[in-house]
Write an enzyme that holds these catalytic residues in place. Sequence first.
Site, short mmCIF file in Angstrom:
data_model
loop_
_atom_site.label_atom_id
_atom_site.label_comp_id
_atom_site.label_asym_id
_atom_site.label_seq_id
_atom_site.Cartn_x
_atom_site.Cartn_y
_atom_site.Cartn_z
N ARG A 193 0.82 -1.23 0.00
CA ARG A 193 0.00 0.00 0.00
C ARG A 193 0.85 1.27 0.00
O ARG A 193 0.49 2.27 0.63
CB ARG A 193 -0.97 0.02 1.19
CG ARG A 193 -1.94 -1.12 1.22
CD ARG A 193 -2.88 -1.17 0.01
NE ARG A 193 -3.60 -2.44 0.02
CZ ARG A 193 -3.19 -3.54 -0.61
NH1 ARG A 193 -2.08 -3.52 -1.35
NH2 ARG A 193 -3.89 -4.63 -0.56
N SER B 263 -10.85 -1.22 3.31
CA SER B 263 -10.18 -1.53 4.57
C SER B 263 -9.72 -0.23 5.23
O SER B 263 -8.99 0.55 4.61
CB SER B 263 -8.95 -2.40 4.33
OG SER B 263 -9.35 -3.62 3.78
N GLU C 196 -5.19 2.90 6.61
CA GLU C 196 -4.94 2.79 5.17
C GLU C 196 -5.66 3.94 4.45
O GLU C 196 -5.18 4.48 3.47
CB GLU C 196 -5.46 1.43 4.66
CG GLU C 196 -5.28 1.25 3.17
CD GLU C 196 -5.52 -0.18 2.71
OE1 GLU C 196 -5.22 -1.12 3.47
OE2 GLU C 196 -6.00 -0.33 1.58
#
Length: 312
Positions: A186, A237, A307
């Site tokens: 990520r 998420s 995130e």
Amino acid sequence: MESMFSKNRPGWAALLDRKVADYLPDLKYTHDEPLARHTSFRIGGPAARMTFPTSCEQLVLLMGFAEECGVTPLLLGNGTNLLVADEGLDTLVLQTGEGLNRISLDGETIIADAGVSLARLGVFAWQHSLTGLEFAHGIPGSLGGGVVMNAGAYGGELKDVLTEVTALFPDGVRTLRGEELALGYRRSLFTDHPEAVVLRAKLALQSGSAEQIKARMDELAAKRRASQPLELPSAGSTFKRPEGYFAAALIDQCGLKGTRVGGAEVSRKHAGFVVNVGGAKCADVLALIQKVQDTVFTATGVTLEQEVKIIQ
Ligand SMILES: Cc1cc2nc3c(=O)[nH]c(=O)nc-3n(C[C@H](O)[C@H](O)[C@H](O)COP(=O)(O)OP(=O)(O)OC[C@H]3O[C@@H](n4cnc5c(N)ncnc54)[C@H](O)[C@@H]3O)c2cc1C
């Protein structure tokens, strides 16, 4: 927290209005655009100015105008990984997902603009019997946002297929090879350099069976529908996967499923998602995130890192 846009020059908007009227009179360019309409969380106050470029050349030109007018713009792809302040943003939002959508094929390589959705890329690859993008089909972001985040799912990530990215940097447009993009979990070169703008990318795939590709895409879509709260607004998420753990399992273990602050709730279906069950404010989501982080840390000693990108 100080706004990312607090250094914008006073009066930037009037200067920009004039430039756009003079040089790009046909561009879709709006004032006080509610960002809740452009984020998958359905949260976010108005952007002072928002525009929807239809070519990479226009996007580069707009970045130049923004610099001349003293405004730091926010790039928005599909707005599926963002939590935007309720007060809105005193800045220019450049949205690629609507108009920056050219896609072409060179052998087994797809070349696509930053605004092309990962869903469309997945279908395009399948229609040309190309395998390698099945994992990305169900991720609701754009290619640009996907490159920035090195989006991934079910064992695949964009890193596996990205061979080149053309981006605008403060010193001009440059094309970088996959290995120069610092792609990790990520993250990418672009998460460390938010001033850079992804314009287009090349994805190298492999020839495969259209039937098998479609079957894999359908299988992954069914898995998502079964496990994720797709019927409610969210930004996917909320937390990154902590080393050696799964965020959702830790949150579930702490009994946090269904915990609410205002209209924000820890999903009852998937504890890793914070969902907007109706009228959630940015402040509700932030308070809920803090509550989850504190509870999980106290119970397990694990720090959950967001995130979702918070823009204020
Ligand atoms: C239901 C749901 C499921 C999800 N599932 C997954 C999943 O399985 N895997 C996964 O990785 N993610 C998932 N996500 C999160 C999200 O879709 C990804 O992070 C995606 O890559 C974000 O793309 P976007 O276009 O929406 O980016 P945005 O949210 O618009 O932006 C994300 C960041 O990228 C920047 N950015 C966007 N475009 C550009 C550009 N052209 N140049 C420079 N910077 C840019 C933005 O400024 C921002 O910092 C999910 C989200 C939802 C809502």
